[in-house]
Every structure is written in C-alpha cells, then in structure tokens.
Design a protein around this motif. Sequence first.
Motif, mmCIF file in Angstrom:
data_model
loop_
_atom_site.group_PDB
_atom_site.id
_atom_site.type_symbol
_atom_site.label_atom_id
_atom_site.label_comp_id
_atom_site.label_asym_id
_atom_site.label_seq_id
_atom_site.Cartn_x
_atom_site.Cartn_y
_atom_site.Cartn_z
ATOM 1 N N GLU A 297 -8.017 3.903 1.032
ATOM 2 C CA GLU A 297 -8.717 4.591 0.269
ATOM 3 C C GLU A 297 -7.972 4.959 -1.102
ATOM 4 O O GLU A 297 -6.734 5.222 -0.833
ATOM 5 N N HIS A 298 -8.642 4.625 -2.212
ATOM 6 C CA HIS A 298 -7.785 4.575 -3.515
ATOM 7 C C HIS A 298 -8.927 5.636 -4.439
ATOM 8 O O HIS A 298 -9.895 5.104 -4.586
ATOM 9 N N GLU A 299 -8.189 6.652 -4.670
ATOM 10 C CA GLU A 299 -9.022 7.509 -5.532
ATOM 11 C C GLU A 299 -10.519 7.795 -5.014
ATOM 12 O O GLU A 299 -11.406 7.853 -5.575
ATOM 13 N N ILE B 99 0.918 -1.057 -0.033
ATOM 14 C CA ILE B 99 0.029 0.083 -0.086
ATOM 15 C C ILE B 99 0.954 1.213 0.015
ATOM 16 O O ILE B 99 1.701 1.682 0.739
ATOM 17 N N LEU C 47 -0.596 -1.512 -4.809
ATOM 18 C CA LEU C 47 -1.662 -0.353 -4.955
ATOM 19 C C LEU C 47 -1.146 1.106 -4.650
ATOM 20 O O LEU C 47 -0.817 1.306 -3.578
ATOM 21 N N ASN C 48 -0.700 1.746 -5.734
ATOM 22 C CA ASN C 48 -0.413 3.060 -5.688
ATOM 23 C C ASN C 48 -1.386 3.855 -5.313
ATOM 24 O O ASN C 48 -2.565 3.738 -5.630
ATOM 25 N N ASN C 49 -1.108 5.403 -4.927
ATOM 26 C CA ASN C 49 -1.988 6.340 -4.737
ATOM 27 C C ASN C 49 -2.982 6.007 -3.693
ATOM 28 O O ASN C 49 -4.339 6.126 -3.943
ATOM 29 N N SER C 50 -2.723 4.960 -2.843
ATOM 30 C CA SER C 50 -3.700 4.820 -1.842
ATOM 31 C C SER C 50 -2.981 4.831 -0.266
ATOM 32 O O SER C 50 -2.026 4.945 0.027
ATOM 33 N N ASN D 275 1.330 5.319 -0.834
ATOM 34 C CA ASN D 275 0.450 6.593 -1.099
ATOM 35 C C ASN D 275 1.083 7.657 -2.063
ATOM 36 O O ASN D 275 0.543 8.525 -2.499
#
Lengths: 306, 77
Positions: A220-222, A175, A200-203, A177
Amino acid sequence: MPDDPHVYDLIIIGAGPAGITSAVYAARQQLDFFIITENIGGQTLWSSDVENYTGFQYVSGAELVTIFEKHLKSYNINLRENEIVEAIEKEGNIVKIRSSKGTYLAKTVIVASGKKSRKLGVPGENEYRNKGVFYCAICDGPIFKDKDVAIVGGGNSALDAAMQLVKIAKKIYIINNTNSVSGDNLLTEKILNNEKVTVLNNSNVKSIEGDAFVKKIVIEHEKEKKEIKVEGVFIEVGLIPNSEFGVILKKNEKGEIVVDEYNRTNIPGIFAAGDVTTVPEKQIIIAAGEGSKALLGAFRYLSTTK
Amino acid sequence: MSKIIVYGTPTCPYCTRAKEYFSNKNIDIEYIDVASNTSKGEEMVQKSGQMGVPVIDIDGSIIVGFDKEKIEETLKV
C-alpha cells in the motif's frame, strides 16, 4: 515427557557468546547445571566478519562459534539443543522452567537467549517461510540468481541485504515504510545509485501471495494498493529479544530484560546476560563478558542463599 | 554406508556447520553449491518443497536445515 525432579544449581538458557561463557565459568566452578538452547552460536553465527573480538584480528562469526563450541565441549557439559523454553516461574526459592521437552527445577537461572528477527506480521509470511520468505539475505539470497526480489525494511540491515542481492538478483524492490531509507551514508548512496534497485518509500506490505511458492507481494502506497511480482521476500525489520517466556521478569519497552550491574533481574535467583538484556551495547565481546558476570553473580547467590 | 548430499550456499553459516559436522565424524558427503549451480538448486527445491538452505539428503530422506537430531535419527535407521 517426564518431569525431572532434580534441583540443579543452575540452568542456562541460550548458547550464544553469553550463555557459552556462563557455562565455561560454571563448569570451572563445578556447578550442577545444564544448558537449554535452540542452537549453538545464536546471532554470532550470522555475523560475516568479526574484527573486534580481542585476540582475533579477523574471524567469521561461524568460525568463532566453532571455537566457542570446542571450548564449551572441552568440559563435560549437559547441552540440550533444539529445545525451546516456554515459561519460567519462581516457587519459593526454586525456579521452575517449562520447555518444549519437559520441566526442570533449579536454584538459579541465567537467561542468555539473545535476539531474533522481527516478523512483519502480514498474511502469507508464515505460510511462505522458506518458500520465498526469508530473514537472512546472506544465506538464502544466492538461490535468487536473475530473479526479482523484494526487501522489506529501510535500515542498515535492509541495505546490507540489498548489497548482497544486487550481485545476484535481477531486480530489487526495497519496501520502506518511512520517508527515506536510513542507513550509513555511503551504503545508502551505493544502493540508491544501483540501477537494479527501486526504493518504494512510505509503503507497507499488506500481504505475501503465491501458489506453492511466493509469486507477488501486495503493498500500500499513499492509500493505493499495488502488486509487485517477486519470487523472494527478504524481511529485514530489526531484531526483538527472545524474552516472551519471562513473564515474571521486568522488561523495558523493547522487551529487553532489565538487569543491574551484577546481571540480577527483578526476581532473586534469576540472572540475565547479553543481547536479551538492557545492557547498552549489543556486541559479541560484551555478551561474553556479561555471561561471565552473570555466572559470578549466580555463584555468589548460590553460596549465600539456602 | 549412506549416501549423503548437502545442498548449500557459500555464505550460509548452517551449511558450513553441516559440512563440519560430517567431516568431524569422518562421514563422506557430496556438497553441492546451489548458488553456482542453478539446476541443482531446482533439484533441491523439488526434493524439499522449499527454498531454504541447507538441505541434507540421506539416502533419499530429506532434512531441511542443520537439524542434528534428525540427522542422527536418519543415520541410525
């Protein structure tokens, strides 16, 4: 907890390479001093392979700590383990230290308290510490054989943790961010190509949940929330200096204690050494060298100050 | 003589230090590697209510982590 009214020449905070080296020098100068520390070895204990400490072609961190400790204990040193410093003050020419077990006075202090793992700061993190939440994949990873785990973070330490866990766990979620993980190219490639690993990027992790033990994380993702079922969560989001107690000490934006080339802080009589300071490189051998410099600085201060 | 069991993993530095601590004091222990023995790992979790290593069992008193003070206290009793 009675106050100790004696004024020591020196109190050393921490027993990693910096604190231990200061102590060895202090013992040889026959100073009236003691060490307060949470543990012996500090971060060195967690280094798996050390190949750049002069005199050792290869040594593990734990072995090096045992050798340091043996050297330290060859002198008759008052070592107060399992004790945490909570505050440091200066009154006149005397430094006052308040710890989890008492208050002490000294003419000089060397702060060599090192760094610790940064916390994520999400609900469930403290509650599930050691009940699924860990900060050391090397140590606590093996118990997750054939189980699903998450690693929080996207730097080298997160990828190192992933390298450890791919040998053990069933499925590994990283995970991260930011847009992409940012470790050494070779390491990154190895991890991204491993079929057990899902990045899981941008998470962001929002919470860690479970019953007696961890059962899932909420990320939380997008702007969408998602649950991932895992039994282990390894938090690898970097290190922060153990400098919170030093309210009177000048620090940089990272919380590192600002020292000059003689390891002096902004407060006369208080010196600092090793990873807790602004010293540019964080290495075992550098911390040890800084520890000796700090003691020589403190010794000079003691001989020139009444 | 107390019966002492140390649960650990091969890669955990505090497990190594716990083993060294007892061997320096010439105290016999049973060392269990929970990385290779899953059922013993479950036993450790049950005894200690947590999953971190090392766990030290001294005659049924459970110490989580390499806590020298607690070990010494427990051994004295």
